[in-house]
Enzyme design. Structure first.
Site, PDB file in Angstrom:
ATOM      1  N   TRP A 328     -67.587 126.405 -24.810  1.00 53.26           N
ATOM      2  CA  TRP A 328     -68.288 125.161 -24.534  1.00 53.26           C
ATOM      3  C   TRP A 328     -69.801 125.432 -24.604  1.00 53.26           C
ATOM      4  CZ3 TRP A 328     -71.705 123.732 -20.609  1.00 53.26           C
ATOM      5  CH2 TRP A 328     -72.048 122.368 -20.611  1.00 53.26           C
ATOM      6  N   TRP A 609     -65.369 108.507 -29.212  1.00 53.18           N
ATOM      7  CA  TRP A 609     -64.030 108.782 -28.653  1.00 53.18           C
ATOM      8  C   TRP A 609     -64.055 110.198 -28.126  1.00 53.18           C
ATOM      9  CZ3 TRP A 609     -59.019 106.651 -31.205  1.00 53.18           C
ATOM     10  CH2 TRP A 609     -57.886 107.203 -30.615  1.00 53.18           C
ATOM     11  N   ASP A 610     -64.013 110.324 -26.816  1.00 51.84           N
ATOM     12  CA  ASP A 610     -64.163 111.640 -26.193  1.00 51.84           C
ATOM     13  C   ASP A 610     -62.811 112.183 -25.734  1.00 51.84           C
ATOM     14  OD1 ASP A 610     -65.549 113.839 -25.274  1.00 51.84           O
ATOM     15  OD2 ASP A 610     -67.100 112.648 -24.284  1.00 51.84           O
ATOM     16  N   ASP A 680     -72.105 120.055 -26.767  1.00 52.22           N
ATOM     17  CA  ASP A 680     -72.947 119.498 -25.708  1.00 52.22           C
ATOM     18  C   ASP A 680     -74.256 120.278 -25.597  1.00 52.22           C
ATOM     19  OD1 ASP A 680     -71.235 117.484 -25.105  1.00 52.22           O
ATOM     20  OD2 ASP A 680     -70.289 118.483 -23.404  1.00 52.22           O
TER      21      ASP A 680
HETATM   22  C1  GLA Z   1     -68.770 114.805 -22.709  1.00 47.97           C
HETATM   23  C2  GLA Z   1     -69.597 114.565 -23.929  1.00 47.97           C
HETATM   24  C3  GLA Z   1     -70.985 114.099 -23.520  1.00 47.97           C
HETATM   25  C4  GLA Z   1     -70.865 112.857 -22.661  1.00 47.97           C
HETATM   26  C5  GLA Z   1     -69.959 113.121 -21.481  1.00 47.97           C
HETATM   27  C6  GLA Z   1     -69.681 111.854 -20.694  1.00 47.97           C
HETATM   28  O1  GLA Z   1     -69.225 115.914 -22.013  1.00 47.97           O
HETATM   29  O2  GLA Z   1     -69.666 115.721 -24.726  1.00 47.97           O
HETATM   30  O3  GLA Z   1     -71.776 113.829 -24.648  1.00 47.97           O
HETATM   31  O4  GLA Z   1     -70.345 111.804 -23.426  1.00 47.97           O
HETATM   32  O5  GLA Z   1     -68.719 113.657 -21.898  1.00 47.97           O
HETATM   33  O6  GLA Z   1     -68.857 112.084 -19.610  1.00 47.97           O
END
Ligand code: GLA
Length: 861
Positions: A328, A609-610, A680
């Site tokens: 990550w 879409w996460d 991220d």
């Molecule tokens: C993940 C995504 C971030 C954000 C958060 C929101 O970590 O990678 O960009 O959208 O979720 O909870």
């Protein structure tokens, strides 16, 4: 006089008949007249009109002047092309064997046995053969050793002849083993059907197609019947037999377009009604091969698939593997290049609902030594699968086999009679000219087939996540639209935190699963907010995570059994959440209804879409205890069905694929999306090498790059780095300094000028940021009329020239730096014009030389 002429003509005709060999009659061709070098013999060489060692053809005392003498085991293939009617001969053991030996003659047509002599032993009179071969394309003449070894097995095809149809062209001997190739413009993969009927593959990177193929070289090898290395297929048949023994059963080729061909190689088990089809879709121009396998059977009940790879290509040794380990916020950041030494190197993941994060499904194989951007034979591979995967590189000392597919780990899968199991697709991209050429081909394929709307440019996006986190309401968000428009962004993305009522989503502990807009934050729902954005001249996008549930949610209270979990184990939460069990039809409906209700809101033009966790307790309360292993595969299949439905129902909604950062950077999911979130980690210092690495496989227009304050880097550097990807911002515009605001506005306006080139043009990676003090690249428009050069200075250094690539040497290009950094002198060549040849030879001097300076330079002809 007339009579004399006529007599002369008859004489000439008669002479012609008797002097023209091989024709026996006008339409009959002696076997001995064909190219006998194509006939194999277990001893000596086949001979025309003589027995194998040169004596007269003689069977049980009868002499023959016509025929072919050979020796078991022997085989000849003849191309009749459907133009013959009969094959005739008199066959037997030649008297030269001294009455010893035992053989069997077999006549086969298009893979089917048409006639068999039965066992023939010494001094047996010749047997007459007269076989109907109407419509047969390939005639095969075989002599076996009768099961007792080949000693004294001199075999005569006496008086052997083929009767052709009137006017048909002559039959021709074919190479003894059926062989065929899979071809793109510069890649050839050679296959051959062995003496044993198995399909073999000549290692890629090797050149000798006359090399003797061994059992180890079987294409798509199967476990349990002689193959001892890592198999591509392992299954348990309905009766419990753990072996599979596939034999070649034919090939079909279909042109799907002028450039694309689908080749299907059919294999069939020798003892079970079980068919395996190796499928290859070749894209000629771009040297791309999409490969997958289809498995089907008609056994009495389900067979169990234990391992079913998408590919098992064989390569020569001396292969270097480049793979990308990560974590990550460190996705793709650690490329590792290593030689594949004897043994098995495995890259895999066992996290179920995403493939990547730690290991990647994309890798590069360099053949015959290491490769560079401009040199070397490279084969990039990428498995289109968003679940647990395995790539195994198996070096047995003679060759390297690259096996990739669904991870066999814990994934036994029952296949019902007549159902087809289709493996995920493996994408292979070949270049003999190094990594840069390989990537440009990959990008072209991706824009056409690997992602949505790959030929369109993208809007400039503004995300609120870094600006507000979970802390917002209608007014706070609405207050961002004016500045968003003013600075030039075109799309506003509302991130996490807009939903949940009993358990409001005010932090990441609650609310997932309850997809109703939060009434105190958005009293009238999403629609007024989206309308407000449109009123300000920006499009509106929304974040969602439809696959997840927080235990603190109304959904979980109502349906605790909808979450993936193991019985009798404490629930393991990651980011305080659980994954919904998509194998359960009610969950599939729930997620589809959720997506429909969100994307159906008027004015929603974009969605992120996460998927913020992976599987660690892979148990499905829905699947029966003895079907638990199906979860891994059925989850991903149901997910793709959902993504497919979404893409079809909302064709104009742009979609970003995100998974706790870059957990879903794969072509299995990307084909339903426009872009993916690579990490991220938005620190531009990390993004320079990260975007470089992703760009081996993905076109930069699919890689989301957002400007943030992460790492506290100079704004000009952050903007320049993001502009080389799919440009966006994640900033609180209301809190920007005047200088930063001007830099951002300048970057946005510059991006709008160059996005056609960076989105649709060809990428040339110039200087590798992993190795030097800076990273440099350039993009060139398809017609070479425009180019953009990016320079990212990571450490102090001299302002050395950058040599762009891919320009038209004859064209003249005017140089201008875009959005130059405040306070820095203009570049030396600003406003001047040079030919492409001069620029590529002499280079361009960027204005940057100090750590965290950047230059974006446009070249226009
Ligand atoms: C993940 C995504 C971030 C954000 C958060 C929101 O970590 O990678 O960009 O959208 O979720 O909870």
């Amino acid at each position: 006089m007339r009579q004399r002429n006529c007599l002369l003509r008859i004489a000439a005709f008669t002479l012609a008949i008797f002097c023209t060999t091989p024709a026996l009659f006008a339409d009959t061709v002696w076997l001995s007249a064909l190219d006998l070098k194509q006939m194999t013999a277990g001893w000596g060489n086949a001979m025309a009109n003589r027995e194998i060692s040169g004596g007269s053809l003689s069977v049980a005392g009868t002499k023959f002047t016509q025929g072919v003498g050979t020796h078991a085991a022997s085989k000849m293939r003849v191309n009749l092309d459907g133009n013959a009617s009969r094959f005739q001969a008199r066959v037997g053991l030649d008297d030269g064997s001294g009455g010893n030996g035992s053989i069997e003659f077999i006549v086969a047509g298009d893979g089917k046995v048409l006639w068999q002599s039965g066992l023939i032993t010494g001094r047996q009179p010749a047997k007459a053969v007269d076989v109907n071969v109407k419509g047969i394309r390939v005639l095969e003449l075989r002599v076996t050793d009768g099961g007792d070894g080949i000693s004294n097995d001199r075999a005569d095809w006496a008086d052997a002849a083929i009767v052709m149809n009137d006017g048909a062209s002559a039959p021709a001997a074919l190479p003894p083993h059926e062989s065929f190739a899979l071809k793109t413009k510069t890649l050839t993969v050679n296959f051959q059907v062995g003496e044993d009927g198995r399909l073999y593959q000549f290692p890629i990177g090797g050149t000798d197609t006359n090399a003797k193929l061994l059992r180890d070289d079987e294409s798509y090898p199967q476990a349990g019947d002689g193959y001892i290395w890592e198999p591509a297929l392992q299954m348990v048949h309905a009766d419990g037999n753990t072996s599979t023994a596939l034999r070649y059963a034919g090939i079909t080729r279909t042109n799907e377009s002028a450039d694309i061909e689908l080749t299907r190689i059919h294999l069939r088990d020798t003892a079970y009604p079980c068919d395996v089809t190796l499928c290859f879709r070749t894209h000629d121009d771009d040297d791309v091969v999409e490969e997958w396998t289809e498995i089907q059977h008609q056994e009495s009940h389900a067979v169990i698939l234990k391992r079913m790879d998408s590919t098992a290509l064989l390569l020569n040794t001396n292969v270097y593997l480049t793979h990308f380990f990560g974590d990550w916020a460190k996705e793709m950041l650690s490329p590792i290049t290593e030689e594949i030494t004897p043994g098995t190197k495995v890259l895999d993941s066992k996290i179920g609902v995403r493939a990547t994060q730690f290991q990647n499904t994309s890798f590069i194989l360099s053949l015959n030594g290491k490769s560079t951007e401009t040199n070397g034979e490279v084969l990039a591979g990428s498995l289109a699968w968003s679940g647990s995967f395995q790539c195994a590189f198996d070096n047995n000392g003679r060759a390297v086999r690259a096996l990739c597919g669904i991870n066999p780990f814990a994934s036994s899968y029952p296949l019902k009679p007549r159902d087809t199991f289709t493996t995920p697709t493996m994408i292979w991209v070949w270049s003999a000219n190094g990594l840069g050429d390989m990537s440009r081909k990959f990008h072209r394929w991706a824009r056409d087939f690997g992602m949505r709307d790959g030929h369109k440019t993208r809007t400039v996006l503004l995300n609120n996540w870094e600006a507000t986190g979970f802390d917002f309401d209608f007014n706070r968000i609405a207050s961002l639209f004016g500045p968003a428009k003013e600075i030039g962004t075109e799309l506003f993305l509302l991130d996490d935190g807009w939903f949940g009522n009993k358990y409001p989503r005010t932090n990441d502990h609650a609310g997932l699963g309850d997809w109703q807009p939060n009434r105190s934050r958005l009293p009238n729902g999403l629609a007024p907010l989206a309308a407000e954005a449109v009123k300000h001249g920006v499009q509106f996008g929304i974040w969602m995570e439809p696959e997840m549930v927080n235990p603190k949610s109304e959904l979980f209270e109502k349906h605790p059994d909808w979450a993936i979990q193991q019985p009798k184990r404490e629930l393991e939460l990651l980011r305080n959440q659980l994954v919904l069990d998509l194998t359960r039809p009610a969950v599939q409906d729930f997620e589809w209804n959720t997506i429909k209700s969100i994307l159906g809101v008027p004015d929603i033009a974009y969605a992120k879409w996460d998927c913020n966790r992976y599987l660690t307790q892979p148990g499905s309360p829905y699947l029966a205890p003895d079907h638990q292993s199906e979860l891994w595969i059925d989850y991903v299949r149901a997910l793709y069905a959902l993504m497919d439905k979404t893409a079809k129902a909302f064709p104009d909604t742009e979609l970003m694929l995100c998974s706790g950062g870059g957990g879903r950077a794969d072509y299995g999911a990307l084909k339903y999306f426009h872009e993916f979130w690579p990490s991220d980690n938005t620190d531009p210092v990390s993004r320079v090498p990260m975007q470089w690495d992703y760009s081996y496989f993905f076109p930069p227009t699919a890689i989301a790059g957002h400007v943030t304050h992460s790492g506290n880097r100079p704004m000009h550097f952050a903007c320049s780095v993001a502009m080389s990807a799919r440009f966006g911002m994640d900033l609180d515009l209301n809190k920007l300094s005047a200088e930063d605001e001007a830099i951002c506005a300048g970057a946005i306006s510059a991006y709008k000028k160059i996005r056609e080139v960076t989105s649709l043009g060809d990428l040339y990676r110039l200087e590798d940021p992993h190795q030097g003090i800076r990273g440099t690249l350039d993009f060139v428009s398809p017609d070479q009329s425009r180019a953009v050069v990016f320079v990212f200075q990571l450490q102090n250094g001299q302002s050395a020239v950058v040599h762009p690539q891919g320009l038209d040497p004859a064209k003249s290009y005017k140089i201008s730096e875009l959005n130059p950094a405040p306070g820095r002198p203009a570049i030396e060549q600003e406003g001047k014009t040079f030919t492409g040849e001069e620029l590529m030879r002499d280079g361009i001097s960027p204005s940057c030389s100090k750590t965290l300076e950047a230059s974006v330079i446009e070249l226009r002809s």
